[in-house]
Design a protein around this motif. Structure first.
Motif, PDB file in Angstrom:
ATOM      1  N   ARG A  16      -5.871  12.736  -3.351  1.00  9.87           N
ATOM      2  CA  ARG A  16      -5.399  11.358  -3.437  1.00  9.87           C
ATOM      3  C   ARG A  16      -5.376  10.900  -4.889  1.00  9.87           C
ATOM      4  O   ARG A  16      -6.073  11.453  -5.737  1.00  9.87           O
ATOM      5  CB  ARG A  16      -6.352  10.421  -2.669  1.00  9.87           C
ATOM      6  CG  ARG A  16      -6.437  10.685  -1.168  1.00  9.87           C
ATOM      7  CD  ARG A  16      -5.168  10.282  -0.433  1.00  9.87           C
ATOM      8  NE  ARG A  16      -5.311  10.466   1.010  1.00  9.87           N
ATOM      9  CZ  ARG A  16      -5.087  11.627   1.641  1.00  9.87           C
ATOM     10  NH1 ARG A  16      -4.721  12.706   0.962  1.00  9.87           N
ATOM     11  NH2 ARG A  16      -5.224  11.700   2.948  1.00  9.87           N
ATOM     12  N   SER A  21       0.835  -1.202   0.000  1.00 13.81           N
ATOM     13  CA  SER A  21       0.000   0.000   0.000  1.00 13.81           C
ATOM     14  C   SER A  21       0.863   1.242   0.000  1.00 13.81           C
ATOM     15  O   SER A  21       1.972   1.242   0.557  1.00 13.81           O
ATOM     16  CB  SER A  21      -0.868  -0.028   1.269  1.00 13.81           C
ATOM     17  OG  SER A  21      -1.477   1.220   1.493  1.00 13.81           O
ATOM     18  N   SER A  37     -19.090  13.713   5.760  1.00 12.72           N
ATOM     19  CA  SER A  37     -18.208  14.605   6.515  1.00 12.72           C
ATOM     20  C   SER A  37     -16.934  14.769   5.705  1.00 12.72           C
ATOM     21  O   SER A  37     -16.275  13.768   5.392  1.00 12.72           O
ATOM     22  CB  SER A  37     -17.862  13.994   7.874  1.00 12.72           C
ATOM     23  OG  SER A  37     -19.004  13.897   8.671  1.00 12.72           O
ATOM     24  N   ARG A  50      -9.090  14.638   9.906  1.00  8.09           N
ATOM     25  CA  ARG A  50      -9.049  13.316  10.536  1.00  8.09           C
ATOM     26  C   ARG A  50      -7.611  13.038  10.976  1.00  8.09           C
ATOM     27  O   ARG A  50      -6.672  13.260  10.196  1.00  8.09           O
ATOM     28  CB  ARG A  50      -9.516  12.269   9.512  1.00  8.09           C
ATOM     29  CG  ARG A  50      -9.593  10.849  10.022  1.00  8.09           C
ATOM     30  CD  ARG A  50     -10.251   9.911   9.004  1.00  8.09           C
ATOM     31  NE  ARG A  50      -9.469   9.760   7.782  1.00  8.09           N
ATOM     32  CZ  ARG A  50      -9.801   8.972   6.758  1.00  8.09           C
ATOM     33  NH1 ARG A  50     -10.923   8.276   6.808  1.00  8.09           N
ATOM     34  NH2 ARG A  50      -9.052   8.898   5.687  1.00  8.09           N
ATOM     35  N   TYR A  55      -1.674  -0.874  10.920  1.00  7.69           N
ATOM     36  CA  TYR A  55      -1.955  -1.422   9.592  1.00  7.69           C
ATOM     37  C   TYR A  55      -0.776  -1.173   8.652  1.00  7.69           C
ATOM     38  O   TYR A  55      -0.255  -2.094   8.013  1.00  7.69           O
ATOM     39  CB  TYR A  55      -3.242  -0.806   8.996  1.00  7.69           C
ATOM     40  CG  TYR A  55      -3.387  -1.113   7.523  1.00  7.69           C
ATOM     41  CD1 TYR A  55      -3.667  -2.402   7.095  1.00  7.69           C
ATOM     42  CD2 TYR A  55      -3.191  -0.116   6.555  1.00  7.69           C
ATOM     43  CE1 TYR A  55      -3.756  -2.703   5.745  1.00  7.69           C
ATOM     44  CE2 TYR A  55      -3.285  -0.409   5.209  1.00  7.69           C
ATOM     45  CZ  TYR A  55      -3.564  -1.705   4.798  1.00  7.69           C
ATOM     46  OH  TYR A  55      -3.639  -1.986   3.464  1.00  7.69           O
ATOM     47  N   PHE A  83     -13.277  15.767   5.799  1.00  2.63           N
ATOM     48  CA  PHE A  83     -12.314  15.915   6.893  1.00  2.63           C
ATOM     49  C   PHE A  83     -11.262  16.974   6.566  1.00  2.63           C
ATOM     50  O   PHE A  83     -10.164  16.653   6.114  1.00  2.63           O
ATOM     51  CB  PHE A  83     -11.645  14.572   7.189  1.00  2.63           C
ATOM     52  CG  PHE A  83     -12.597  13.485   7.628  1.00  2.63           C
ATOM     53  CD1 PHE A  83     -13.652  13.759   8.504  1.00  2.63           C
ATOM     54  CD2 PHE A  83     -12.445  12.178   7.171  1.00  2.63           C
ATOM     55  CE1 PHE A  83     -14.522  12.752   8.912  1.00  2.63           C
ATOM     56  CE2 PHE A  83     -13.308  11.167   7.582  1.00  2.63           C
ATOM     57  CZ  PHE A  83     -14.348  11.453   8.452  1.00  2.63           C
ATOM     58  N   ASN A  91     -13.620   4.691   4.136  1.00  2.00           N
ATOM     59  CA  ASN A  91     -13.024   5.335   2.965  1.00  2.00           C
ATOM     60  C   ASN A  91     -14.027   6.234   2.257  1.00  2.00           C
ATOM     61  O   ASN A  91     -15.238   6.054   2.357  1.00  2.00           O
ATOM     62  CB  ASN A  91     -12.460   4.278   2.012  1.00  2.00           C
ATOM     63  CG  ASN A  91     -11.353   3.463   2.661  1.00  2.00           C
ATOM     64  OD1 ASN A  91     -11.505   2.271   2.885  1.00  2.00           O
ATOM     65  ND2 ASN A  91     -10.259   4.119   3.002  1.00  2.00           N
ATOM     66  N   LEU A  92     -13.470   7.193   1.524  1.00  2.44           N
ATOM     67  CA  LEU A  92     -14.289   8.239   0.924  1.00  2.44           C
ATOM     68  C   LEU A  92     -15.337   7.708  -0.054  1.00  2.44           C
ATOM     69  O   LEU A  92     -16.530   8.023   0.062  1.00  2.44           O
ATOM     70  CB  LEU A  92     -13.368   9.250   0.215  1.00  2.44           C
ATOM     71  CG  LEU A  92     -14.089  10.386  -0.492  1.00  2.44           C
ATOM     72  CD1 LEU A  92     -14.798  11.290   0.515  1.00  2.44           C
ATOM     73  CD2 LEU A  92     -13.111  11.198  -1.340  1.00  2.44           C
ATOM     74  N   ASN A 134      -5.174   4.665  -4.093  1.00  2.00           N
ATOM     75  CA  ASN A 134      -6.529   4.574  -3.508  1.00  2.00           C
ATOM     76  C   ASN A 134      -7.480   3.844  -4.460  1.00  2.00           C
ATOM     77  O   ASN A 134      -8.085   4.468  -5.351  1.00  2.00           O
ATOM     78  CB  ASN A 134      -7.063   5.974  -3.187  1.00  2.00           C
ATOM     79  CG  ASN A 134      -6.384   6.585  -1.978  1.00  2.00           C
ATOM     80  OD1 ASN A 134      -5.173   6.815  -1.987  1.00  2.00           O
ATOM     81  ND2 ASN A 134      -7.136   6.841  -0.922  1.00  2.00           N
ATOM     82  N   ASP A 182      -4.274  11.910   8.778  1.00  2.00           N
ATOM     83  CA  ASP A 182      -4.409  12.151   7.337  1.00  2.00           C
ATOM     84  C   ASP A 182      -3.291  13.053   6.816  1.00  2.00           C
ATOM     85  O   ASP A 182      -2.787  13.910   7.543  1.00  2.00           O
ATOM     86  CB  ASP A 182      -5.754  12.823   7.028  1.00  2.00           C
ATOM     87  CG  ASP A 182      -6.852  11.814   6.765  1.00  2.00           C
ATOM     88  OD1 ASP A 182      -6.574  10.600   6.790  1.00  2.00           O
ATOM     89  OD2 ASP A 182      -8.000  12.244   6.529  1.00  2.00           O
TER      90      ASP A 182
HETATM   91  C1  WQD Z   1      -9.419   9.822   1.134  1.00  2.00           C
HETATM   92  C2  WQD Z   1      -9.628  11.306   1.371  1.00  2.00           C
HETATM   93  C3  WQD Z   1      -9.871  11.869   3.698  1.00  2.00           C
HETATM   94  C4  WQD Z   1     -13.638   9.722   4.299  1.00  2.00           C
HETATM   95  C5  WQD Z   1      -6.771   4.809   3.235  1.00  2.00           C
HETATM   96  C6  WQD Z   1      -5.693   4.081   3.980  1.00  2.00           C
HETATM   97  C7  WQD Z   1      -4.651   3.602   3.025  1.00  2.00           C
HETATM   98  C8  WQD Z   1      -5.271   2.791   1.876  1.00  2.00           C
HETATM   99  C9  WQD Z   1      -6.418   3.484   1.252  1.00  2.00           C
HETATM  100  C10 WQD Z   1      -5.101   0.463   2.395  1.00  2.00           C
HETATM  101  C11 WQD Z   1      -8.839  11.847   2.570  1.00  2.00           C
HETATM  102  C12 WQD Z   1     -11.150  12.150   2.949  1.00  2.00           C
HETATM  103  C13 WQD Z   1     -12.492  10.258   3.743  1.00  2.00           C
HETATM  104  C14 WQD Z   1     -14.697  10.589   4.699  1.00  2.00           C
HETATM  105  C15 WQD Z   1     -13.383  12.461   3.950  1.00  2.00           C
HETATM  106  N1  WQD Z   1      -5.776   1.533   2.327  1.00  2.00           N
HETATM  107  N2  WQD Z   1     -12.358  11.603   3.569  1.00  2.00           N
HETATM  108  N3  WQD Z   1     -14.508  11.935   4.495  1.00  2.00           N
HETATM  109  O1  WQD Z   1      -6.993   7.882   3.953  1.00  2.00           O
HETATM  110  O2  WQD Z   1      -6.096   8.165   1.578  1.00  2.00           O
HETATM  111  O3  WQD Z   1      -6.192   5.921   2.579  1.00  2.00           O
HETATM  112  O4  WQD Z   1      -7.330   3.930   2.260  1.00  2.00           O
HETATM  113  O5  WQD Z   1      -3.954   0.278   2.235  1.00  2.00           O
HETATM  114  O6  WQD Z   1      -3.754   2.854   3.768  1.00  2.00           O
HETATM  115  O7  WQD Z   1      -5.107   4.971   4.925  1.00  2.00           O
HETATM  116  O8  WQD Z   1      -8.303   7.027   1.947  1.00  2.00           O
HETATM  117  O9  WQD Z   1     -10.677   7.031   1.302  1.00  2.00           O
HETATM  118  O10 WQD Z   1     -10.078   7.108   3.760  1.00  2.00           O
HETATM  119  O11 WQD Z   1      -9.646   9.108   2.344  1.00  2.00           O
HETATM  120  O12 WQD Z   1     -13.258  13.685   3.803  1.00  2.00           O
HETATM  121  O13 WQD Z   1     -15.724  10.170   5.225  1.00  2.00           O
HETATM  122  O14 WQD Z   1     -11.013  11.519   1.696  1.00  2.00           O
HETATM  123  O15 WQD Z   1      -9.623  12.844   4.672  1.00  2.00           O
HETATM  124  O16 WQD Z   1      -8.442  13.151   2.243  1.00  2.00           O
HETATM  125  P1  WQD Z   1      -6.852   7.365   2.588  1.00  2.00           P
HETATM  126  P2  WQD Z   1      -9.757   7.491   2.368  1.00  2.00           P
END
Ligand code: WQD
Ligand code: NAD
Length: 333
Positions: A230, A124, A215, A291, A148, A217, A198-199, A178, A294
């Protein structure tokens, strides 16, 4: 080739199985169904045109893994099985190290006993932590900020050490950015249990009406619109990357490491707008505090995978959203 796919009933594993079947490979899936359901295997059969062998087992179960390798003359392994929720890993670190690290060791030991020496591992972009510069290159510093991520880096290190001791092994470490989207048929996709972390799945559930609003973040990051950026990659492009990596293992030993991303970054609000276009609805959202853990921006340098694997992501965020929405709607019926 005959390929053992651990975690093959899961989100990325199921899409990869379809592409492996299309490429003419035979598949044995080992999955304990802790985060998936058996009907996915039937859907993979429908989409791939042939049935994989399916074995319900835990990769940590030595006796079960021994039986799998004894019964099936496997040429290579693609190792997806594992736990993947960052927040949960902070609350349950021992469980994460047990499944992700111990499980991988049991797998490698069983492979060694059966002279299977080719493996592709689901790593990852989380192993880069908060990167010093973007785009992130494969040789960038590795650092992790949660159990993780640490478990993924540990398995990478274990595999690098193992390859030094066993130079006839071929190991590919694929660092996904992602992954989002679903198969264009709408038959397989991502359907997380509980509240999505995840988003993309969260946006999809808001569009469906299952959740009131998203939400967002943080809107004070140093990015185009202040929200996090991302490198979202379509799961089918990712799946095809695994088929290319398998081809690469045909004539290569040692450890090869590739970023699988698109090389472009989209903000949270870019994704909201793209999803609104795909579903024809407004996605209500509210700006919330950042969050914990992040980072602002994360996207891949893709030239190494392009050059060495002959692979490049083809699908844009419009397709990612359209395919996610098609799958999400199929869950309602
Ligand atoms: C993406 C963006 C959030 C949810 C994670 C793991 C990473 C990999 C992929 C496995 C960020 C924002 C998110 C929400 C939001 N997994 N967001 N509101 O954090 O880049 O990566 O998943 O290996 O290890 O850390 O992905 O989809 O959670 O977030 O605003 O309800 O969306 O702050 O900017 P992330 P994500
Ligand atoms: P997923 O949860 O959908 O798939 C994982 C599969 O492994 C599930 O079907 C689950 O039932 C199975 N599994 C879990 N523990 C097992 C065990 N002990 N024995 C046998 N099977 C077990 O997750 P995914 O999104 O498809 O991720 C696949 C791999 O890719 C994981 O290793 C994950 O860490 C990695 N990865 C995922 C992402 C992402 O954002 N989805 C990003 C980077 C890396």
């Amino acid at each position: 080739m005959k390929v053992l796919v651990t975690g093959g009933a899961g989100y990325i594993g199921s899409h990869t199985c379809v592409e492996l079947l299309h490429a003419g490979h035979d598949i044995v899936i080992v999955d304990d169904l802790s985060n998936s359901t058996a009907d996915v295997v039937e859907r993979v059969t429908t989409l791939g045109g042939r049935a994989p062998v399916f074995i319900e087992a835990d990769i940590r179960d030595r006796a079960a893994m021994e039986q799998v390798f004894a019964a099936h003359a496997v040429d290579a392994v693609i190792h997806f099985a594992g736990l993947k929720a960052v927040g949960e890993s902070v609350a349950q670190p021992l469980r994460y190290y047990d499944v992700n690290v111990h499980g991988s060791i049991v797998l490698l030991e069983t492979m060694a006993r059966h002279n299977v020496r080719k493996i592709i591992f689901s790593s990852s972009a989380t192993v880069y932590g908060d990167p010093d510069t973007v785009p992130i290159r494969e040789e960038s510093a590795l650092r992790t900020t949660n159990p993780y991520g640490a478990s993924k880096l540990m398995v990478e290190n274990i595999m690098r050490d193992h390859a030094k001791a066993a130079p006839d092994w071929g190991i590919v470490l694929l660092r996904y950015f992602n992954p989002v989207g679903a198969h264009e048929s709408g038959l397989i996709g991502e359907d997380p249990r509980g509240i999505p972390n995840n988003l993309m799945p969260f946006i999809a559930q808001v569009a469906e009406g299952r959740r009131e609003r998203l939400s967002v973040f943080g809107d004070d990051y140093p990015t185009t619109d202040g929200t996090g950026m991302r490198d979202y990659i379509h799961v089918v492009d990712l799946a095809i990357g695994h088929v290319k990596a398998l081809n690469k293992l045909d004539d290569n030993h040692g450890v090869l490491t590739y970023n699988l991303g698109t090389g472009a970054a989209s903000s949270v609000l870019d994704m909201v707008r793209a999803f609104e276009r795909a579903c024809g609805k407004t996605i209500p959202y509210k700006i919330e505090p950042r969050r914990a853990g992040d980072i602002a921006v994360c996207y891949a340098a893709t030239d190494v995978a392009e050059r060495e694997l002959g692979w490049k992501a083809q699908r844009n965020i419009e397709q990612m959203c359209a395919d996610t929405w098609r799958y999400q709607r199929s869950l309602i019926r």
